[in-house]
Design a protein around this motif. Structure first.
Motif, PDB file in Angstrom:
ATOM      1  N   SER A   1       0.773  -1.139  -0.220  1.00 42.75           N
ATOM      2  CA  SER A   1       0.130   0.155   0.095  1.00 42.75           C
ATOM      3  C   SER A   1       0.756   1.395  -0.016  1.00 42.75           C
ATOM      4  N   ILE A   2       2.131   1.296  -0.812  1.00 43.92           N
ATOM      5  CA  ILE A   2       3.038   2.342  -0.976  1.00 43.92           C
ATOM      6  C   ILE A   2       2.296   3.164  -2.235  1.00 43.92           C
ATOM      7  N   ILE A   3       2.085   4.466  -2.381  1.00 43.07           N
ATOM      8  CA  ILE A   3       2.036   5.212  -3.614  1.00 43.07           C
ATOM      9  C   ILE A   3       3.190   5.500  -4.096  1.00 43.07           C
ATOM     10  N   ILE A   4       3.614   5.060  -5.337  1.00 39.95           N
ATOM     11  CA  ILE A   4       4.559   5.538  -5.881  1.00 39.95           C
ATOM     12  C   ILE A   4       4.319   5.942  -7.315  1.00 39.95           C
ATOM     13  N   ASP A   5       4.970   7.200  -7.775  1.00 38.85           N
ATOM     14  CA  ASP A   5       4.801   7.310  -9.587  1.00 38.85           C
ATOM     15  C   ASP A   5       5.865   6.486 -10.234  1.00 38.85           C
ATOM     16  N   ASP A   6       5.656   6.511 -11.428  1.00 35.60           N
ATOM     17  CA  ASP A   6       6.564   5.763 -12.448  1.00 35.60           C
ATOM     18  C   ASP A   6       8.098   6.334 -12.243  1.00 35.60           C
ATOM     19  N   GLU A   7       8.112   7.597 -12.205  1.00 36.48           N
ATOM     20  CA  GLU A   7       9.706   8.045 -11.867  1.00 36.48           C
ATOM     21  C   GLU A   7      10.462   7.376 -10.678  1.00 36.48           C
ATOM     22  N   GLY A   8       9.608   7.525  -9.724  1.00 37.16           N
ATOM     23  CA  GLY A   8      10.091   6.867  -8.449  1.00 37.16           C
ATOM     24  C   GLY A   8      10.275   5.360  -8.547  1.00 37.16           C
ATOM     25  N   ALA A   9       9.574   4.706  -9.332  1.00 35.28           N
ATOM     26  CA  ALA A   9       9.799   3.367  -9.330  1.00 35.28           C
ATOM     27  C   ALA A   9      11.060   3.216 -10.398  1.00 35.28           C
TER      28      ALA A   9
ATOM     29  N   ALA B   1      15.842  -4.481  -4.787  1.00 34.62           N
ATOM     30  CA  ALA B   1      14.736  -3.463  -5.385  1.00 34.62           C
ATOM     31  C   ALA B   1      13.830  -3.382  -4.153  1.00 34.62           C
ATOM     32  N   ASN B   2      13.363  -4.582  -3.620  1.00 36.86           N
ATOM     33  CA  ASN B   2      12.349  -4.526  -2.536  1.00 36.86           C
ATOM     34  C   ASN B   2      13.067  -3.913  -1.071  1.00 36.86           C
ATOM     35  N   ARG B   3      14.338  -4.224  -1.019  1.00 35.26           N
ATOM     36  CA  ARG B   3      14.976  -3.769   0.105  1.00 35.26           C
ATOM     37  C   ARG B   3      14.825  -1.955   0.028  1.00 35.26           C
ATOM     38  N   LEU B   4      15.515  -1.557  -1.167  1.00 37.57           N
ATOM     39  CA  LEU B   4      15.476  -0.180  -1.403  1.00 37.57           C
ATOM     40  C   LEU B   4      14.275   0.584  -1.235  1.00 37.57           C
ATOM     41  N   LEU B   5      13.076  -0.324  -1.689  1.00 35.28           N
ATOM     42  CA  LEU B   5      11.766   0.287  -1.729  1.00 35.28           C
ATOM     43  C   LEU B   5      11.365   0.703  -0.287  1.00 35.28           C
ATOM     44  N   LYS B   6      11.645  -0.191   0.459  1.00 34.97           N
ATOM     45  CA  LYS B   6      11.236  -0.186   1.990  1.00 34.97           C
ATOM     46  C   LYS B   6      11.995   0.938   2.638  1.00 34.97           C
ATOM     47  N   ARG B   7      13.266   1.192   2.380  1.00 38.76           N
ATOM     48  CA  ARG B   7      14.052   2.330   2.924  1.00 38.76           C
ATOM     49  C   ARG B   7      13.481   3.739   2.452  1.00 38.76           C
ATOM     50  N   VAL B   8      13.007   3.730   1.087  1.00 39.34           N
ATOM     51  CA  VAL B   8      12.697   4.873   0.448  1.00 39.34           C
ATOM     52  C   VAL B   8      11.333   5.076   1.122  1.00 39.34           C
ATOM     53  N   ARG B   9      10.554   3.877   1.470  1.00 41.40           N
ATOM     54  CA  ARG B   9       9.279   4.312   1.835  1.00 41.40           C
ATOM     55  C   ARG B   9       9.357   4.868   3.316  1.00 41.40           C
ATOM     56  N   ASP B  10      10.451   4.439   4.326  1.00 47.16           N
ATOM     57  CA  ASP B  10      10.560   5.119   5.272  1.00 47.16           C
ATOM     58  C   ASP B  10      10.885   6.693   5.291  1.00 47.16           C
ATOM     59  N   PHE B  11      11.739   6.682   4.292  1.00 44.08           N
ATOM     60  CA  PHE B  11      12.245   8.217   3.954  1.00 44.08           C
ATOM     61  C   PHE B  11      10.903   9.097   3.627  1.00 44.08           C
ATOM     62  N   ALA B  12      10.254   8.481   2.841  1.00 38.58           N
ATOM     63  CA  ALA B  12       8.839   9.480   2.326  1.00 38.58           C
ATOM     64  C   ALA B  12       7.963   9.502   3.402  1.00 38.58           C
ATOM     65  N   GLN B  13       8.039   8.573   4.016  1.00 40.53           N
ATOM     66  CA  GLN B  13       6.827   8.894   5.426  1.00 40.53           C
ATOM     67  C   GLN B  13       7.562   9.920   6.402  1.00 40.53           C
ATOM     68  N   VAL B  14       8.643  10.174   6.688  1.00 47.47           N
ATOM     69  CA  VAL B  14       9.451  10.779   7.826  1.00 47.47           C
ATOM     70  C   VAL B  14       9.620  12.341   7.018  1.00 47.47           C
ATOM     71  N   ARG B  15      10.171  12.461   5.665  1.00 47.38           N
ATOM     72  CA  ARG B  15      10.795  13.593   5.363  1.00 47.38           C
ATOM     73  C   ARG B  15       9.871  14.147   3.971  1.00 47.38           C
ATOM     74  N   ALA B  16       8.637  13.408   3.701  1.00 47.21           N
ATOM     75  CA  ALA B  16       7.706  13.830   2.688  1.00 47.21           C
ATOM     76  C   ALA B  16       6.593  13.491   3.101  1.00 47.21           C
ATOM     77  N   ASN B  17       5.517  13.367   2.326  1.00 48.53           N
ATOM     78  CA  ASN B  17       4.085  13.175   2.511  1.00 48.53           C
ATOM     79  C   ASN B  17       3.868  11.732   2.700  1.00 48.53           C
ATOM     80  N   GLY B  18       4.805  11.011   2.234  1.00 45.43           N
ATOM     81  CA  GLY B  18       4.604   9.304   2.252  1.00 45.43           C
ATOM     82  C   GLY B  18       4.429   8.726   1.054  1.00 45.43           C
ATOM     83  N   ASP B  19       4.511   9.638   0.005  1.00 44.53           N
ATOM     84  CA  ASP B  19       4.334   9.166  -1.396  1.00 44.53           C
ATOM     85  C   ASP B  19       5.746   9.276  -2.198  1.00 44.53           C
ATOM     86  N   ILE B  20       6.246   8.051  -2.751  1.00 45.32           N
ATOM     87  CA  ILE B  20       7.448   8.062  -3.626  1.00 45.32           C
ATOM     88  C   ILE B  20       7.381   8.520  -4.802  1.00 45.32           C
ATOM     89  N   THR B  21       7.984   9.583  -5.113  1.00 46.15           N
ATOM     90  CA  THR B  21       8.479  10.491  -6.259  1.00 46.15           C
ATOM     91  C   THR B  21      10.015  10.387  -6.556  1.00 46.15           C
TER      92      THR B  21
END
Ligand code: ADE
Length: 346
Positions: free
Chosen positions: A205-213, A227-247
């Protein structure tokens, strides 16, 4: 042949199988139709599985070879699932004695999958015990010693052995020849990794756009597990430093913090290239010397670190050892013509 104590079932089963169930199973595809990439391998397996099911026969033994994280274990689980059988997992280092194997093999039912990870690390005595098991579905057990020795042949159910290895070259030829299907798994194409990242994001349930992926995929060393490990790290970052979505920008900032550069190389990769260039004048350097310099096991360098660097042309393997390529020099902003002759950066 063996005359050793049989270890308990649970001792021999890999810890990994428990972790798998908890951690990766949600992201791992369960069916071959969900599996992304490795198209030729998937097609071969589809045909072999359908044919075996039609004939109501167990599958032939299968060997998967390739760098870590490319899906060898996942495919073994999928195969058991598609065949409608159980999977029993172990690994080369966990099987110390013939008796360890005996305990597992004699519990197997017809068609069950016996998965041995890192099969190249299996001790020779266990390997020899495996030959008749694979070929005749029987194991020979020796009672007593010397003149009183008697052997008893145990019949086994017809099982399917699936071996996974990062070093097929280390397998003895008698073992290699007993597999009906042998396939090399290669690094994934970017387009496939993008689909994997999007699939995983959707499951989590992570929102990610094409460029983020795309940004995550191209830095994932051609490897779904990365790829899956990085996705989880980026999800944490997005949640704490942005609005939660991965761009794209969120992914770039998060990956920079992880020390993953534009080409997907991490700290260890860069240290390896720097060591070849600064300590060994660009190479060639033997793997053992390189491992000692980096304070890493040579096996880790060979099996985990260098396959991607070889594939992407950052290093070159010669008969005298590894050399840094022109690409490696330019990646580290070191002029190729002026190979340094001052060792000792490390
Ligand atoms: N997750 C990890 N590897 C995968 C693959 N090859 N296909 C789909 N999902 C995956």
């Amino acid at each position: 042949m063996i005359n050793e104590e049989v270890n308990s079932f649970s001792e021999i089963l890999e810890k990994d199988s428990i972790l798998d169930a908890e951690d990766h199973l949600t992201l791992r595809p369960r069916r071959l139709s969900e599996y992304i990439g490795q198209d030729k391998v998937v097609e071969t397996l589809n045909i072999a599985i359908e044919a075996a099911l039609q004939r109501k026969e167990p599958l032939e033994h299968i060997l998967f070879n390739g760098p870590p994280g490319l899906g060898k274990t996942t495919l073994a689980h999928i195969i058991a699932n598609e065949m409608g059988t159980k999977i029993i997992t172990s690994s080369g280092p966990a099987l110390e004695k013939g008796g360890d194997l005996m305990g597992l093999l004699t519990h197997m039912e017809k068609g069950d999958v016996f998965f041995i990870d890192e099969i190249h690390r299996m001790p020779k005595v266990v390997e020899e015990f495996l030959y008749p098991a694979m070929e005749d579905f029987a194991v020979d057990f020796i009672f007593d010693k010397g003149v009183h020795a008697r052997t008893h042949r145990y019949r086994l159910e017809q099982f399917t052995l699936i071996g996974a290895t990062t070093r097929a070259g280390l397998l003895s030829s008698p073992l290699r020849e007993r597999f009906g299907i042998t396939r090399d798994l290669d690094f994934y194409m970017e387009k496939d990794l993008i689909r994997i990242v999007k699939r995983s994001a959707s499951i989590l349930s992570i929102i990610i756009d094409d460029e983020g992926a795309y940004e995550i995929s191209r830095r994932a060393r051609g490897t779904p597990r990365v790829a899956n490990r990085l996705l989880k790290r980026v999800r944490d970052f997005a949640q704490v430093r942005a609005n939660g979505d991965i761009t794209r920008n969120v992914a770039m900032d998060a990956l920079e913090l992880e020390g993953i550069d534009e080409s997907g190389l991490g700290e260890t990769d860069r240290k390896l290239l720097q060591a070849i260039i600064w300590n060994y004048k660009g190479g060639p350097v033997g793997i053992e010397a390189l491992a000692a310099t980096l304070q890493l096991e040579a096996d880790v360098l060979i099996e985990v670190v260098e396959p991607y660097l070889l594939k992407t042309g950052f290093i070159i393997r010669t008969s005298q050892g590894r050399k840094a390529s022109e690409r490696a020099f330019s990646h580290l902003n070191i002029p190729y013509q002026n190979k340094p002759d001052t060792p000792g950066l490390f």
